[in-house]
Design a protein around this motif. Structure first.
Motif, PDB file in Angstrom:
ATOM      1  N   MET A  54      49.975   5.596   3.511  1.00 23.66           N
ATOM      2  CA  MET A  54      49.862   4.211   3.150  1.00 23.66           C
ATOM      3  C   MET A  54      48.652   4.041   2.236  1.00 23.66           C
ATOM      4  O   MET A  54      47.581   4.567   2.489  1.00 23.66           O
ATOM      5  N   LYS A  55      48.853   3.318   1.174  1.00 19.29           N
ATOM      6  CA  LYS A  55      47.765   3.061   0.241  1.00 19.29           C
ATOM      7  C   LYS A  55      46.842   1.998   0.829  1.00 19.29           C
ATOM      8  O   LYS A  55      47.297   0.962   1.298  1.00 19.29           O
ATOM      9  N   LEU A  56      45.547   2.291   0.829  1.00 22.12           N
ATOM     10  CA  LEU A  56      44.528   1.332   1.219  1.00 22.12           C
ATOM     11  C   LEU A  56      43.678   1.025  -0.001  1.00 22.12           C
ATOM     12  O   LEU A  56      43.697   1.769  -0.983  1.00 22.12           O
ATOM     13  N   TYR A  57      42.913  -0.033   0.070  1.00 23.07           N
ATOM     14  CA  TYR A  57      42.104  -0.458  -1.062  1.00 23.07           C
ATOM     15  C   TYR A  57      40.624  -0.417  -0.698  1.00 23.07           C
ATOM     16  O   TYR A  57      40.233  -0.725   0.428  1.00 23.07           O
ATOM     17  N   PHE A  58      39.828  -0.014  -1.676  1.00 19.57           N
ATOM     18  CA  PHE A  58      38.403   0.206  -1.486  1.00 19.57           C
ATOM     19  C   PHE A  58      37.644  -0.410  -2.655  1.00 19.57           C
ATOM     20  O   PHE A  58      38.200  -0.556  -3.739  1.00 19.57           O
ATOM     21  N   LYS A  59      36.388  -0.719  -2.431  1.00 19.67           N
ATOM     22  CA  LYS A  59      35.547  -1.225  -3.512  1.00 19.67           C
ATOM     23  C   LYS A  59      34.597  -0.111  -3.936  1.00 19.67           C
ATOM     24  O   LYS A  59      33.823   0.401  -3.129  1.00 19.67           O
ATOM     25  N   CYS A  60      34.660   0.279  -5.192  1.00 17.15           N
ATOM     26  CA  CYS A  60      33.768   1.308  -5.729  1.00 17.15           C
ATOM     27  C   CYS A  60      32.343   0.752  -5.731  1.00 17.15           C
ATOM     28  O   CYS A  60      32.080  -0.302  -6.331  1.00 17.15           O
ATOM     29  N   TYR A  76      42.955   9.741   1.734  1.00 17.70           N
ATOM     30  CA  TYR A  76      41.753   9.479   2.537  1.00 17.70           C
ATOM     31  C   TYR A  76      41.934  10.087   3.924  1.00 17.70           C
ATOM     32  O   TYR A  76      43.044  10.434   4.321  1.00 17.70           O
ATOM     33  N   THR A  77      40.840  10.174   4.651  1.00 21.03           N
ATOM     34  CA  THR A  77      40.843  10.703   6.013  1.00 21.03           C
ATOM     35  C   THR A  77      40.032   9.788   6.902  1.00 21.03           C
ATOM     36  O   THR A  77      38.958   9.327   6.507  1.00 21.03           O
ATOM     37  N   LEU A  78      40.537   9.539   8.108  1.00 20.13           N
ATOM     38  CA  LEU A  78      39.790   8.820   9.131  1.00 20.13           C
ATOM     39  C   LEU A  78      39.022   9.868   9.931  1.00 20.13           C
ATOM     40  O   LEU A  78      39.626  10.772  10.506  1.00 20.13           O
ATOM     41  N   HIS A  79      37.698   9.789   9.931  1.00 21.81           N
ATOM     42  CA  HIS A  79      36.858  10.783  10.603  1.00 21.81           C
ATOM     43  C   HIS A  79      37.136  10.826  12.104  1.00 21.81           C
ATOM     44  O   HIS A  79      37.475   9.813  12.714  1.00 21.81           O
ATOM     45  N   GLU A  80      36.927  12.002  12.685  1.00 20.13           N
ATOM     46  CA  GLU A  80      36.997  12.145  14.138  1.00 20.13           C
ATOM     47  C   GLU A  80      35.947  11.243  14.768  1.00 20.13           C
ATOM     48  O   GLU A  80      34.929  10.938  14.153  1.00 20.13           O
ATOM     49  N   GLY A  81      36.191  10.842  15.994  1.00 19.52           N
ATOM     50  CA  GLY A  81      35.245   9.986  16.679  1.00 19.52           C
ATOM     51  C   GLY A  81      35.546   8.510  16.512  1.00 19.52           C
ATOM     52  O   GLY A  81      34.821   7.673  17.037  1.00 19.52           O
ATOM     53  N   HIS A  82      36.621   8.175  15.776  1.00 21.69           N
ATOM     54  CA  HIS A  82      36.982   6.764  15.646  1.00 21.69           C
ATOM     55  C   HIS A  82      37.437   6.242  17.006  1.00 21.69           C
ATOM     56  O   HIS A  82      37.809   7.007  17.889  1.00 21.69           O
ATOM     57  N   PRO A 126      45.918  -3.689   2.527  1.00 19.59           N
ATOM     58  CA  PRO A 126      46.851  -3.713   1.403  1.00 19.59           C
ATOM     59  C   PRO A 126      47.562  -5.054   1.235  1.00 19.59           C
ATOM     60  O   PRO A 126      47.984  -5.398   0.140  1.00 19.59           O
ATOM     61  N   LEU A 127      47.681  -5.824   2.299  1.00 20.47           N
ATOM     62  CA  LEU A 127      48.372  -7.114   2.210  1.00 20.47           C
ATOM     63  C   LEU A 127      47.519  -8.174   1.512  1.00 20.47           C
ATOM     64  O   LEU A 127      48.051  -9.157   0.990  1.00 20.47           O
ATOM     65  N   THR A 128      46.201  -7.994   1.486  1.00 21.74           N
ATOM     66  CA  THR A 128      45.326  -8.997   0.863  1.00 21.74           C
ATOM     67  C   THR A 128      44.637  -8.479  -0.392  1.00 21.74           C
ATOM     68  O   THR A 128      43.975  -9.244  -1.078  1.00 21.74           O
TER      69      THR A 128
END
Length: 69
Positions: A1-7, A19-25, A64-66
């Motif tokens: 799924m595409k997510l959006y980020f601010k550079c 992207y990756t969600l780090h362990e420990g979440h 992604p919806l907003t």
């Protein structure tokens, strides 16, 4: 799924599905029956705007919806 980020460098929004969600979440209770994901999301490849690798707290990832409103 595409997510959006601010550079952080260019102050612009971009989308990525690499992207990756780090362990420990963790999912925590926020009260009133709500739940929230806590953790770090890291881009696997360089930012398309500045060429650096960024990481973000989950709260700073743009839904992604907003993203395109």
């Amino acid at each position: 799924m595409k997510l959006y980020f601010k550079c952080e460098e260019k102050n612009q929004i971009f989308g990525s599905d690499d992207y990756t969600l780090h362990e420990g979440h963790a999912v925590i209770d926020t009260g009133g029956g709500g739940r929230e994901l806590k953790g770090i999301v890291e881009l696997n490849s360089a930012c398309p705007l500045c060429g650096k690798k960024h990481q973000y707290e989950v709260k700073d990832v743009i839904c992604p919806l907003t993203a395109m409103k």
